[in-house]
Enzyme design. Structure first.
Site, mmCIF file in Angstrom:
data_model
loop_
_atom_site.group_PDB
_atom_site.id
_atom_site.type_symbol
_atom_site.label_atom_id
_atom_site.label_comp_id
_atom_site.label_asym_id
_atom_site.label_seq_id
_atom_site.Cartn_x
_atom_site.Cartn_y
_atom_site.Cartn_z
ATOM 1 N N SER A 119 -20.843 -23.049 0.769
ATOM 2 C CA SER A 119 -20.472 -22.463 2.060
ATOM 3 C C SER A 119 -19.028 -22.708 2.483
ATOM 4 C CB SER A 119 -21.403 -22.982 3.161
ATOM 5 O OG SER A 119 -22.671 -22.377 3.040
ATOM 6 N N SER A 170 -23.142 -23.156 9.483
ATOM 7 C CA SER A 170 -23.265 -22.574 8.142
ATOM 8 C C SER A 170 -24.447 -21.617 8.045
ATOM 9 C CB SER A 170 -23.382 -23.676 7.083
ATOM 10 O OG SER A 170 -22.681 -23.329 5.916
ATOM 11 N N LYS A 195 -15.462 -27.823 7.234
ATOM 12 C CA LYS A 195 -16.502 -26.948 6.679
ATOM 13 C C LYS A 195 -17.242 -27.696 5.579
ATOM 14 C CE LYS A 195 -19.008 -23.422 6.650
ATOM 15 N NZ LYS A 195 -20.094 -24.403 6.443
ATOM 16 N N LYS A 234 -17.294 -19.613 3.522
ATOM 17 C CA LYS A 234 -17.297 -19.012 4.859
ATOM 18 C C LYS A 234 -15.937 -19.111 5.552
ATOM 19 C CE LYS A 234 -22.277 -19.525 5.754
ATOM 20 N NZ LYS A 234 -22.782 -20.226 4.573
#
Length: 291
Positions: free
Chosen positions: A73, A130, A235, A76
């Site tokens: 992820s 997420s 993140k 993203k």
């Protein structure tokens, strides 16, 4: 034929990277049990790590920064950049579709088909917690659809000089989303230029309404809730092929730094590594002041 050869070469690099990462993870685990012997080094459980000064580019810690691995992820962040650079209407309402369901990993989501949120809310949930369906919906409703969205992600990666990077979806659920630590430093620096990405990736929690009921979400990086950390961007990522991943833009030891941790296999190992890095940097800075 040339494109096929290039794809094959890229695949060979990925496979080699995965194999190396697995061996390194085992080796680091044994070294960790013995404890650090050299005061000038920090021992990490992540197979790949990189800490760089965000302004000067000086490398403070580097471990297998050239290895190409799935990034889960962390993907993203690029999805958010593409959405914001396209200047799509963030207030536009988007309905979650069955097309947004994860068929790769079978992950679950509380955003059921028919839920309607604004693009802004989808961006928040994708970055902060997420949310995979949120990211998929952003890609699906991009001008030209998901295919155009992924093409824009790869074009942006090339423009940033991310030569080790390739994207195949908006969420990172596919192991085909790959990069290296040195490339991800570039991604973090680029994403940090967007105030909304900084805000959403570091927000502790949020509540949205979907299908008439409130849904509460929390940041997947618990460090944003710690008073010991000054985090400007964050993140996390996880799929089985990638292990636990974490990238951050942080202020540590009076410096603005980018931290990249990839392929951590313990549930809490990426957080443990981040704390070990912080303590090591702060102790070195303190030693420098005493010197």
């Amino acid at each position: 034929m040339q494109n096929n050869e290039r794809s094959l070469h890229h695949l060979e690099k990925i496979v080699a990277g995965l194999a190396l990462a697995a061996v390194l993870a085992l080796a680091v685990g044994f070294a960790q049990g013995a404890g650090p012997k050299d005061p000038d080094k920090v021992f990490l459980r992540s197979a790949v790590a990189l800490v760089q000064d965000a302004a000067s580019g000086e490398t403070l810690i580097a471990k297998n920064q050239e290895v190409i691995l799935p990034i889960a992820s962390i993907t993203k962040l690029m999805s958010a950049i593409v959405i914001l650079e396209a200047k799509v209407v963030l207030e536009q309402r988007v309905a979650i579709s069955e097309e947004d369901t994860d068929l790769v990993k079978g992950t679950r989501s509380r955003l059921r088909a028919g839920s309607v949120l604004t693009r802004d809310q989808l961006l928040l949930l994708a970055l902060m917690s997420s949310e995979n369906r949120a990211a998929a919906a952003l890609g699906r409703t991009y001008p030209g659809g998901t295919e155009a969205f992924v093409a824009a992600m790869n074009a942006k990666a090339r423009s940033l000089g991310m030569d080790d990077t390739r994207f195949v979806d908006a969420s990172g659920l596919s192991s085909g989303n790959v990069s290296s630590a040195r490339d991800l430093v570039r991604l973090v620096i680029a994403a940090h230029e967007f105030p909304l990405i900084r805000e959403y990736t570091t927000r502790e929690s949020a509540t949205v309404r979907a299908l008439g009921r409130p849904l509460g979400y929390r940041n997947t990086n618990g460090l944003v809730r710690s008073a010991q950390w000054d985090i400007g961007l964050s993140k996390t990522g996880y799929i089985s092929e990638a292990g636990r991943c974490l990238v951050m833009r942080v202020r540590l030891a009076s410096r603005e730094l980018v931290v990249v941790l990839l392929d951590s296999w313990g549930k809490f190992s990426r957080v443990g590594d981040a704390n070990r890095i912080r303590k090591w940097l702060e102790s070195n800075a303190a030693a420098g002041r005493r010197g």
